[in-house]
Structure formats: C-alpha cells, structure tokens
Design an enzyme around this catalytic site. Structure first.
Site, PDB file in Angstrom:
ATOM      1  N   ASN A   1      31.808  41.504  36.513  1.00 21.72           N
ATOM      2  CA  ASN A   1      32.988  42.334  36.253  1.00 21.72           C
ATOM      3  C   ASN A   1      33.125  43.459  37.274  1.00 21.72           C
ATOM      4  O   ASN A   1      34.240  43.902  37.569  1.00 21.72           O
ATOM      5  CB  ASN A   1      32.914  42.936  34.846  1.00 21.72           C
ATOM      6  CG  ASN A   1      33.116  41.872  33.777  1.00 21.72           C
ATOM      7  OD1 ASN A   1      33.788  40.869  33.994  1.00 21.72           O
ATOM      8  ND2 ASN A   1      32.529  42.082  32.614  1.00 21.72           N
TER       9      ASN A   1
ATOM     10  N   ASP B   1      44.005  40.457  37.086  1.00 19.50           N
ATOM     11  CA  ASP B   1      45.037  39.650  37.738  1.00 19.50           C
ATOM     12  C   ASP B   1      46.437  40.148  37.381  1.00 19.50           C
ATOM     13  O   ASP B   1      47.340  40.172  38.234  1.00 19.50           O
ATOM     14  CB  ASP B   1      44.909  38.183  37.341  1.00 19.50           C
ATOM     15  CG  ASP B   1      43.709  37.503  37.992  1.00 19.50           C
ATOM     16  OD1 ASP B   1      43.192  38.038  38.992  1.00 19.50           O
ATOM     17  OD2 ASP B   1      43.288  36.447  37.490  1.00 19.50           O
TER      18      ASP B   1
ATOM     19  N   ASP C   1      37.861  37.821  43.310  1.00 22.04           N
ATOM     20  CA  ASP C   1      38.360  37.281  42.052  1.00 22.04           C
ATOM     21  C   ASP C   1      37.893  35.837  41.847  1.00 22.04           C
ATOM     22  O   ASP C   1      37.680  35.390  40.718  1.00 22.04           O
ATOM     23  CB  ASP C   1      39.890  37.343  42.049  1.00 22.04           C
ATOM     24  CG  ASP C   1      40.488  36.857  40.742  1.00 22.04           C
ATOM     25  OD1 ASP C   1      40.009  37.263  39.680  1.00 22.04           O
ATOM     26  OD2 ASP C   1      41.443  36.059  40.789  1.00 22.04           O
TER      27      ASP C   1
ATOM     28  N   ASP D   1      38.934  39.334  33.810  1.00 20.15           N
ATOM     29  CA  ASP D   1      39.483  38.706  35.011  1.00 20.15           C
ATOM     30  C   ASP D   1      41.010  38.604  34.925  1.00 20.15           C
ATOM     31  O   ASP D   1      41.727  38.980  35.857  1.00 20.15           O
ATOM     32  CB  ASP D   1      38.859  37.324  35.191  1.00 20.15           C
ATOM     33  CG  ASP D   1      39.329  36.631  36.453  1.00 20.15           C
ATOM     34  OD1 ASP D   1      40.414  36.014  36.409  1.00 20.15           O
ATOM     35  OD2 ASP D   1      38.634  36.692  37.477  1.00 20.15           O
ATOM     36  N   HIS D   2      41.506  38.109  33.795  1.00 14.69           N
ATOM     37  CA  HIS D   2      42.952  37.961  33.637  1.00 14.69           C
ATOM     38  C   HIS D   2      43.648  39.317  33.587  1.00 14.69           C
ATOM     39  O   HIS D   2      44.772  39.460  34.087  1.00 14.69           O
ATOM     40  CB  HIS D   2      43.262  37.166  32.366  1.00 14.69           C
ATOM     41  CG  HIS D   2      42.782  35.750  32.408  1.00 14.69           C
ATOM     42  ND1 HIS D   2      42.785  34.997  33.559  1.00 14.69           N
ATOM     43  CD2 HIS D   2      42.293  34.942  31.429  1.00 14.69           C
ATOM     44  CE1 HIS D   2      42.318  33.785  33.306  1.00 14.69           C
ATOM     45  NE2 HIS D   2      42.006  33.726  32.019  1.00 14.69           N
TER      46      HIS D   2
ATOM     47  N   GLU E   1      36.210  36.470  31.119  1.00  9.89           N
ATOM     48  CA  GLU E   1      37.505  35.800  31.275  1.00  9.89           C
ATOM     49  C   GLU E   1      38.646  36.773  31.008  1.00  9.89           C
ATOM     50  O   GLU E   1      39.620  36.845  31.764  1.00  9.89           O
ATOM     51  CB  GLU E   1      37.598  34.608  30.329  1.00  9.89           C
ATOM     52  CG  GLU E   1      38.930  33.876  30.431  1.00  9.89           C
ATOM     53  CD  GLU E   1      39.088  32.783  29.387  1.00  9.89           C
ATOM     54  OE1 GLU E   1      40.239  32.327  29.197  1.00  9.89           O
ATOM     55  OE2 GLU E   1      38.080  32.388  28.771  1.00  9.89           O
TER      56      GLU E   1
END
Length: 419
Positions: free
Chosen positions: A57, A129, A104, A125-126, A122
């Site tokens: 992270n 993004d 990423d 990450d999103h 997850e």
C-alpha cells in the site's frame, strides 16, 4: 446504515455485516488488454528490485503522490487550461504518470512476494486509481490547452470519471473486474504520448494543439473526439460495459452481487453529471468559465468519492446508498443560483471544494482504519523478513491484484520464531 451515519459519519462507516463480507471477499478479474502482456514482462522484472520490507500500500500511495504533485505543478502554470504549458512540466507529468502506472501495477505483485495480501489492498488500489483518474484528466486538458473550448473540457473530464465509475459498476453487477481490449493501460500510454508531444511542441515554441486542421477541428478537439469514440465503443458495443451491466448480474435473477437492481448505481452517477452541466451553464457569474480547473476538480473528486463507495459496496456485497455528504457541495451551488446568487459563486466554489476534499479524505481514512481494525492489519507496514517469502510469479492477465499488510497475529508469530 442509519441516516446519521450516511450523512455525518457519527457512527462507524461500515457495519459489522459489511466488514464480515469484506473479510470473505476474493479478488476476481479478467483481462483482454492489448498491451498488458508486454507490460507484464517489465512489471515482473521491476518488482524484483523492490525491497521486501516495503509495504504494497505504501508503493501505491507513493505512486499516487508523485502523480498528483506532477499534475498540480502543470495546473499551476496553466490555471485556465488555455496557456501553453512549460515543456518541462508536461514532461514531468508524463514521467509521473509512468511512475504511477508502474507502481500501481506492482503493488499486488509485492503483496504476493511478501505474503501480505488482504482485501484492504484491493480497496486501497482502486481508491487511489479513482483519484488518479481525476488529476490525470485535468492535467491532460492543461497539456493540450483544452480550456480554449470550455464545453469540450468539461465533457472530457466528466467522461473520464464516468468511464471509471462504469467499470466498477459492472464489477458490482458481475463480481469480476474486467479489462477490455483497449482499457486503462492503453489509455495511460496514450496520455503519456500526448504529454510528450506537448512537451516537444512547447520546447520548439509551436502552438500545435489549438491550431485549426481542415478548418473544422483543432488537434485538441480531435483528441477529445478520439477519446470519446473509444469510450463509447467500450461502453456500448455488444459484450461491452453496458451489456455486462444489463445481462451479467451475479446475484439472484440477474441482480448485483448484493441482490439489488443492476440500475441502482446509476443514480449517484446522475447526481454528479447533471448538476455539473446545469450549474456550469446556468451561472450568471460564469462560475465554471472563470475557474474551470477548480470546477472540474471538485466534480471529479465527488465522482471519486461515489466510486469508492461503489467499490466498498461490491466488496462488502451491500446496497449502494444514493445520499452522500459530498453531494452537499453541488447542492449548495445549485441553491445559491436558485435564490439569485446571494453569495459570490467564486467564494462558494472554494468552500465547496474544501468540503469535498475534507469529506473524501475523512471517508477514505475511516474506511481504511475500520478495515485495519477488523482484519488486525496495518496500512503501511509489513513485517520484515516476511513470514513466508514467495517467489514473484504473477499471472499475466492480472494488471493489479489484492494486496495489503499481514495481520498483527502473524507478526507476533514471526517475532516468536525469531526469539
């Protein structure tokens, strides 16, 4: 959730049931990207250079910070997106986006190398993004001077956020994140190429992007049309995003993973898109035309917020609520216009932007902290050496994957074994 939780976060953001479902969540994706197989070779090589003590992270966050800083530097020199940008600023933006794309892509690989994969990775990450999408779209407008055509600029920024939201909408419906033939990797590479062209033309002193071609459209308009056509193809073709949303439900009777209507996520999106256009063109003080960057940033971050809530709803298999505190910002702007603009819109826009940033950071922080507490993990730290260091071996069809730190119990086991 109670209304007070939804609006003011007086209580926990995630219920016990949501946390339980999130803990059971398994990452699922499919990829048909043209360029991913080639890029995977580079990413698999690069991740081996990363030290095993570096948390996945933290890799993601480092990439996002570089991406945001380079974008904001470009914005500083192009406050209305009509100025010719300095060559070095667009070059830095291209480099910043490449760094973000690389970091990423390797965060999930790093999680598997260090045996520290969790659903939190997850989600994190999103979330990153969603924010990167906003700043990259604004930086792209500055690089090509799209502010010369304000309506085109607003259209481009709204399209970028909409496409990202729709990608997670179909994930909420089908349970699988699906990358198309032309998807995020290809889009990022196109943006990098555009940044490099802008850097070169600026260095040579050529006003390229707003020059007229065929006496019809300028290059920046043609680029916007190209992006819109690619987005429309990915959305509307058979087997595209909309087709998967309407026919690919993984729940009961073709519903979403939360057994809700496949159309339910459309309402939060409409509550962003419609006010963005109405407020911009109903303003008697030219709120959008006088401060285009601040305006599109604000609505972009609102879109990022509702996208984050959609990702949480997918991973927790829960209903997505239509009311959100971030929507108070456009509501305030709309009401101010309705009552004959009794407050200066320029100041109100700044106050609304401050509220949106505060609300987004508060929501993301609370969600991460609650998940960390439930999973007994830390966000930016992992034990070193890892409990079970695994060799880097990542399927080529996954651009990113589940990641995150190991549990505190695992850390205790490692400490005990070392003693």
């Amino acid at each position: 959730l109670l209304e007070t939780e939804m609006l003011l976060y007086r209580e926990r953001v995630l219920s016990a049931q949501q946390l339980k479902k999130l803990g059971e969540h398994k990452y699922s994706s499919s990829c048909q990207s043209l360029l991913d197989p080639a890029m995977q070779k580079f990413w698999n090589w690069f991740v081996k250079l990363v030290p095993l003590w570096l948390a996945p992270n933290l890799i993601t966050m480092l990439g996002l910070m570089i991406n945001i800083v380079t974008s904001l530097v470009l914005v500083m020199y192009c406050p209305t997106a009509t100025e010719i940008p300095p060559w070095w600023a667009t070059l830095a933006c291209a480099l910043g986006l490449f760094i973000y794309q690389t970091l990423d892509a390797i965060d999930g690989k790093q999680a598997r190398r260090t045996n520290t994969s969790t659903p939190l990775g997850e989600l994190f990450d999103h979330g990153c993004d969603s924010m990167s999408t906003v700043f990259v779209s604004v930086a792209s407008c500055c690089a090509v001077q799209l502010g010369t055509y304000p309506g085109w600029m607003l259209f481009q920024c709204i399209c970028a956020s909409t496409l990202f939201y729709c990608a997670h909408w179909q994930t909420y419906v089908s349970g699988t994140l699906q990358f198309g033939t032309i998807d995020v990797t290809e889009g990022q590479i196109v943006v990098m190429i555009v940044m490099l062209i802008s850097s070169l033309t600026s260095f040579l002193g050529i006003n390229f992007w707003t020059s007229q071609l065929l006496l019809v459209l300028s290059p920046c308009q043609l680029l916007t049309v190209f992006g819109a056509v690619c987005g429309l193809v990915s959305l509307a073709t058979p087997g595209g995003t909309l087709d998967k949303i309407l026919t690919g439900g993984a729940g009961k009777a073709g519903s979403t993973v939360a057994d809700t209507s496949v159309l339910s996520p459309s309402f939060p999106l409409l509550l962003v898109i419609v006010p963005a256009w109405v407020i911009a063109y109903k303003s008697d003080q030219a709120i959008y035309h006088s401060q285009p960057i601040l305006y599109v940033l604000m609505f972009g971050l609102i879109a990022a917020k509702i996208t984050n809530r959609l990702v949480v709803a997918h991973m927790c298999k829960s209903e997505i609520h239509h009311r959100d505190p971030a929507l108070l910002a456009p509501l305030a702007l709309f009401l101010n216009q309705y009552f004959n603009t009794f407050l200066p819109e320029a100041w109100l826009l700044k106050a609304a932007m401050a509220w949106v940033v505060f609300d987004l950071l508060r929501y993301c922080s609370l969600v991460c902290l609650e998940i960390c507490d439930y999973l007994k993990v830390e966000l930016f730290r992992i034990p070193y050496p890892p409990p079970v260091a695994q060799a880097t071996s990542v399927p080529n069809h996954n651009k990113s994957s589940v990641q995150g730190p190991v549990t505190r119990q695992q850390r205790k086991k490692v400490s005990g074994s070392r003693n």
